[in-house]
Scaffold this motif. Structure first.
Motif, PDB file in Angstrom:
ATOM      1  N   THR A 133      -0.290  -3.432   3.032  1.00 32.62           N
ATOM      2  CA  THR A 133      -0.202  -2.082   3.574  1.00 32.62           C
ATOM      3  C   THR A 133      -1.599  -1.554   3.841  1.00 32.62           C
ATOM      4  O   THR A 133      -2.491  -1.667   2.995  1.00 32.62           O
ATOM      5  N   MET A 166       3.846   2.629   9.722  1.00 30.49           N
ATOM      6  CA  MET A 166       4.061   3.392   8.503  1.00 30.49           C
ATOM      7  C   MET A 166       3.399   4.760   8.658  1.00 30.49           C
ATOM      8  O   MET A 166       2.646   5.004   9.608  1.00 30.49           O
ATOM      9  N   PRO A 169       1.257   4.340   3.810  1.00 25.58           N
ATOM     10  CA  PRO A 169       1.783   3.453   2.761  1.00 25.58           C
ATOM     11  C   PRO A 169       0.800   3.242   1.615  1.00 25.58           C
ATOM     12  O   PRO A 169      -0.418   3.237   1.812  1.00 25.58           O
ATOM     13  N   ASP A 183       6.055   4.855   0.828  1.00 22.11           N
ATOM     14  CA  ASP A 183       5.651   5.472   2.088  1.00 22.11           C
ATOM     15  C   ASP A 183       6.561   6.664   2.346  1.00 22.11           C
ATOM     16  O   ASP A 183       7.717   6.492   2.741  1.00 22.11           O
ATOM     17  N   LYS A 187      10.462   3.168   1.003  1.00 22.17           N
ATOM     18  CA  LYS A 187      11.217   2.535   2.081  1.00 22.17           C
ATOM     19  C   LYS A 187      11.642   1.140   1.642  1.00 22.17           C
ATOM     20  O   LYS A 187      10.860   0.395   1.047  1.00 22.17           O
TER      21      LYS A 187
END
Length: 245
Positions: A133, A166, A169, A183, A187
């Motif tokens: 991420t 995103m 995140p 996030d 999620k």
């Protein structure tokens, strides 16, 4: 059982980096299954700890003594996180992922790296793919928010194969083909096909920072406390506990 979850909470807090918390419960087999934002991990009789530029190796085989046996400089990278998989460590940095060989536990060695835009960078892997991420923010110096998926089957040459947008995140955790990402809550993503990721569920209204999957549950740290959810069915997730702080 209560003691075990209290231990999870304490190590979640102890493993924090920057403003984020993480968890590192025992994953069995002498391996510490760390949260994705942890800065330390235990594999067998060795403790591995990172600061911004070094990986430190400690021998913890003696109960009454901890001995540093190695210091490995991680050149060109600002290291933020550490995640163990088999005989490797995946280090998340602000400019990429560094993969380290610990088949000789006392003497880690560099394997390869993947470089990306400057951003905060937790990483987890299943050995076939690595999930990264990227998050913008003043402490991360970047302006990108996305999930990146790397093919790491050729460990000497990690390759970016797909991205997923995103909002901001943070930590993430993987269970088989289901990926949990902090996030705007949590999620829940189906990553069966990394080229065609779909969202299965979204746990909202939780300022989640880091997460770990454990025995059909996810353990989550957030700005306002510690949460547990039953995720046996990713389409029907239920909260089973909360510890506010």
């Amino acid at each position: 059982m209560k003691f075990r979850y209290l231990t999870f909470i304490l190590i979640f807090l102890a493993g924090c980096y920057s403003e984020n918390a993480s968890v590192a419960p025992d994953g069995g087999g002498g391996v510490s299954q760390g949260g994705s934002t942890a800065r330390f991990t235990v594999v067998g009789n060795y403790l591995y700890v990172v600061d911004e530029s070094n990986l430190y190796t400690y021998d913890i085989s003696e109960e009454t003594e901890i001995t540093r046996v190695n210091t490995m400089n991680i050149d060109r990278f600002v290291v933020e996180t550490i995640f163990p998989f088999n005989d490797m460590l995946f280090l998340g940095t602000r400019t990429g992922v560094v993969i380290v060989d610990i088949s000789l536990p006392s003497s880690p060695t560099y394997i390869s790296d993947y470089q990306h835009f400057v951003a905060c960078d937790p990483v987890v892997t299943d050995g076939e793919y690595a999930y990264v991420t990227l998050r913008e923010g003043t402490s991360c110096d970047g302006d990108i928010n996305e999930l990146q998926i790397l093919d790491v089957t050729d460990i000497l040459n990690p390759q970016l194969i797909s991205t997923y947008p995103m909002n901001g995140p943070r930590g993430l955790a993987l269970n088989g083909d289901v990926l949990f990402v902090c996030d705007n809550g949590i999620k829940v993503l189906d990553v069966t096909d990394p080229l065609n990721i779909t969202e299965l569920n979204h746990i909202e209204n939780i300022p989640a920072n880091d997460i770990i999957y454990y025995n059909n549950r996810i353990l989550v740290t957030a700005d306002n406390g510690f949460y547990q959810f039953n995720v046996f069915n990713p389409l029907d997730i239920t909260q089973i506990g909360q510890f506010a702080f």
